[in-house]
Design a protein around this motif. Structure first.
Motif, PDB file in Angstrom:
ATOM      1  N   ASN A   1      -8.671 -10.348  17.655  1.00  0.00           N
ATOM      2  CA  ASN A   1      -7.267 -10.576  17.409  1.00  0.00           C
ATOM      3  C   ASN A   1      -6.534 -11.033  18.622  1.00  0.00           C
ATOM      4  O   ASN A   1      -5.483 -11.712  18.666  1.00  0.00           O
ATOM      5  CB  ASN A   1      -6.374  -9.366  16.886  1.00  0.00           C
ATOM      6  CG  ASN A   1      -6.871  -9.097  15.372  1.00  0.00           C
ATOM      7  OD1 ASN A   1      -7.181  -9.726  14.713  1.00  0.00           O
ATOM      8  ND2 ASN A   1      -7.303  -7.791  15.412  1.00  0.00           N
TER       9      ASN A   1
ATOM     10  N   MET B   1       4.695   0.447  11.365  1.00  0.00           N
ATOM     11  CA  MET B   1       3.686  -0.369  11.087  1.00  0.00           C
ATOM     12  C   MET B   1       3.222  -0.215   9.583  1.00  0.00           C
ATOM     13  O   MET B   1       3.215  -1.117   8.840  1.00  0.00           O
ATOM     14  CB  MET B   1       2.409  -0.267  11.980  1.00  0.00           C
ATOM     15  CG  MET B   1       1.103  -1.037  11.474  1.00  0.00           C
ATOM     16  SD  MET B   1      -0.339  -0.467  12.710  1.00  0.00           S
ATOM     17  CE  MET B   1      -0.458   1.301  12.311  1.00  0.00           C
ATOM     18  N   ASN B   2       3.239   1.174   9.073  1.00  0.00           N
ATOM     19  CA  ASN B   2       2.937   1.431   7.803  1.00  0.00           C
ATOM     20  C   ASN B   2       4.269   0.930   6.807  1.00  0.00           C
ATOM     21  O   ASN B   2       3.943   0.476   5.740  1.00  0.00           O
ATOM     22  CB  ASN B   2       2.839   2.837   7.629  1.00  0.00           C
ATOM     23  CG  ASN B   2       1.503   3.440   8.309  1.00  0.00           C
ATOM     24  OD1 ASN B   2       0.477   2.443   8.402  1.00  0.00           O
ATOM     25  ND2 ASN B   2       1.223   4.642   8.548  1.00  0.00           N
ATOM     26  N   HIS B   3       5.320   1.119   7.239  1.00  0.00           N
ATOM     27  CA  HIS B   3       6.269   0.614   6.544  1.00  0.00           C
ATOM     28  C   HIS B   3       6.424  -0.979   6.415  1.00  0.00           C
ATOM     29  O   HIS B   3       6.436  -1.513   5.219  1.00  0.00           O
ATOM     30  CB  HIS B   3       7.898   1.109   7.348  1.00  0.00           C
ATOM     31  CG  HIS B   3       8.938   0.611   6.704  1.00  0.00           C
ATOM     32  ND1 HIS B   3       9.317   0.980   5.374  1.00  0.00           N
ATOM     33  CD2 HIS B   3       9.993  -0.480   7.162  1.00  0.00           C
ATOM     34  CE1 HIS B   3      10.432   0.122   5.111  1.00  0.00           C
ATOM     35  NE2 HIS B   3      10.854  -0.576   6.078  1.00  0.00           N
ATOM     36  N   LEU B   4       6.286  -1.570   7.409  1.00  0.00           N
ATOM     37  CA  LEU B   4       6.189  -3.075   7.552  1.00  0.00           C
ATOM     38  C   LEU B   4       5.002  -3.694   6.617  1.00  0.00           C
ATOM     39  O   LEU B   4       5.167  -4.751   5.916  1.00  0.00           O
ATOM     40  CB  LEU B   4       6.145  -3.582   8.880  1.00  0.00           C
ATOM     41  CG  LEU B   4       7.393  -3.435   9.726  1.00  0.00           C
ATOM     42  CD1 LEU B   4       7.131  -3.804  11.321  1.00  0.00           C
ATOM     43  CD2 LEU B   4       8.845  -4.166   9.276  1.00  0.00           C
ATOM     44  N   ASN B   5       4.057  -2.925   6.690  1.00  0.00           N
ATOM     45  CA  ASN B   5       2.768  -3.363   5.753  1.00  0.00           C
ATOM     46  C   ASN B   5       2.945  -3.232   4.290  1.00  0.00           C
ATOM     47  O   ASN B   5       2.783  -4.174   3.478  1.00  0.00           O
ATOM     48  CB  ASN B   5       1.474  -2.436   6.189  1.00  0.00           C
ATOM     49  CG  ASN B   5       0.823  -3.137   7.372  1.00  0.00           C
ATOM     50  OD1 ASN B   5       1.046  -4.145   7.834  1.00  0.00           O
ATOM     51  ND2 ASN B   5       0.092  -2.267   8.131  1.00  0.00           N
ATOM     52  N   GLU B   6       3.854  -2.253   4.193  1.00  0.00           N
ATOM     53  CA  GLU B   6       4.330  -1.600   2.440  1.00  0.00           C
ATOM     54  C   GLU B   6       5.191  -3.104   2.216  1.00  0.00           C
ATOM     55  O   GLU B   6       4.921  -3.518   0.945  1.00  0.00           O
ATOM     56  CB  GLU B   6       5.243  -0.381   2.552  1.00  0.00           C
ATOM     57  CG  GLU B   6       4.153   0.463   2.064  1.00  0.00           C
ATOM     58  CD  GLU B   6       4.901   1.908   1.960  1.00  0.00           C
ATOM     59  OE1 GLU B   6       6.066   1.777   1.595  1.00  0.00           O
ATOM     60  OE2 GLU B   6       4.303   3.022   2.403  1.00  0.00           O
TER      61      GLU B   6
ATOM     62  N   SER C   1       5.520  -5.932   3.429  1.00  0.00           N
ATOM     63  CA  SER C   1       4.667  -7.219   3.359  1.00  0.00           C
ATOM     64  C   SER C   1       4.084  -7.287   2.189  1.00  0.00           C
ATOM     65  O   SER C   1       3.682  -8.458   1.573  1.00  0.00           O
ATOM     66  CB  SER C   1       3.917  -7.501   4.688  1.00  0.00           C
ATOM     67  OG  SER C   1       4.536  -7.323   5.741  1.00  0.00           O
ATOM     68  N   SER C   2       3.312  -6.206   1.414  1.00  0.00           N
ATOM     69  CA  SER C   2       2.540  -6.287   0.323  1.00  0.00           C
ATOM     70  C   SER C   2       3.312  -6.263  -0.984  1.00  0.00           C
ATOM     71  O   SER C   2       2.770  -6.222  -2.023  1.00  0.00           O
ATOM     72  CB  SER C   2       1.498  -4.992   0.492  1.00  0.00           C
ATOM     73  OG  SER C   2       1.982  -3.899   0.234  1.00  0.00           O
ATOM     74  N   SER C   3       4.420  -5.888  -0.742  1.00  0.00           N
ATOM     75  CA  SER C   3       5.153  -5.842  -2.249  1.00  0.00           C
ATOM     76  C   SER C   3       6.044  -7.067  -2.842  1.00  0.00           C
ATOM     77  O   SER C   3       6.197  -7.984  -2.031  1.00  0.00           O
ATOM     78  CB  SER C   3       6.059  -4.541  -2.119  1.00  0.00           C
ATOM     79  OG  SER C   3       7.270  -4.675  -1.201  1.00  0.00           O
TER      80      SER C   3
ATOM     81  N   THR D   1       3.414   3.954  14.434  1.00  0.00           N
ATOM     82  CA  THR D   1       2.501   4.291  13.265  1.00  0.00           C
ATOM     83  C   THR D   1       3.453   4.190  11.937  1.00  0.00           C
ATOM     84  O   THR D   1       3.170   3.471  10.936  1.00  0.00           O
ATOM     85  CB  THR D   1       1.738   5.368  13.400  1.00  0.00           C
ATOM     86  OG1 THR D   1       0.928   5.559  14.531  1.00  0.00           O
ATOM     87  CG2 THR D   1       0.908   5.615  12.168  1.00  0.00           C
TER      88      THR D   1
END
Length: 145
Positions: free
Chosen positions: A59, A136-141, A143-145, A133
């Protein structure tokens, strides 16, 4: 948070990461290694085999830079590369010499980490990792919704 002299959160993250890379590169310079060499070595050591296509370092470096890192290890006889055509992957194994060298490099990295983080407490470190952490988890959620 309302400090007019502050930059955005992402700027601090990126600049901190760049500073870590500069410092680790400086401490590994005498060994002819970089932070990303260390990441490859560490992953192969911890996992027993690293998968080139899954490496975190990819990355941060270009495909040609990654190939240069791997080539430098092969030339030193520190790693062995094996193509896995079934999974379209390149497996990275530390050789006996690579495992021996890992111990030396790991000690340098341990000392480097201690110097890097000496300005913060263990509690601050853990709190920062926890906050990052969660973010990151919140932003990933989101982004995926």
């Amino acid at each position: 948070m309302n400090n007019n002299h502050s930059y955005g959160f992402g700027w601090y993250l990126k600049e901190t990461d760049k500073a870590i890379t500069r410092y680790v590169d400086k401490t590994l310079k005498d060994q002819g290694l970089t932070r990303f060499h260390w990441q490859v070595m560490n992953r192969a050591y911890l996992d027993g085999v690293a998968i080139k296509e899954n490496l975190y370092a990819k990355n941060y470096v270009s495909p040609s830079e990654m190939d240069n890192i791997l080539d430098s290890f092969v030339q030193r006889n520190w790693i062995e590369l094996r193509e896995n055509p079934d999974h379209l992957e390149t497996e990275i194994y530390l050789t006996k010499k690579g495992r021996e060298e890992f111990e030396t490099i790991a000690e340098i990295i341990k000392e480097t980490g201690m110097r890097m983080f000496q300005v913060i407490t263990q509690e601050e470190y853990e709190q920062t990792v926890n906050v990052l952490t969660r973010l990151m988890n919140h932003l990933n959620e989101l982004s995926s919704s």
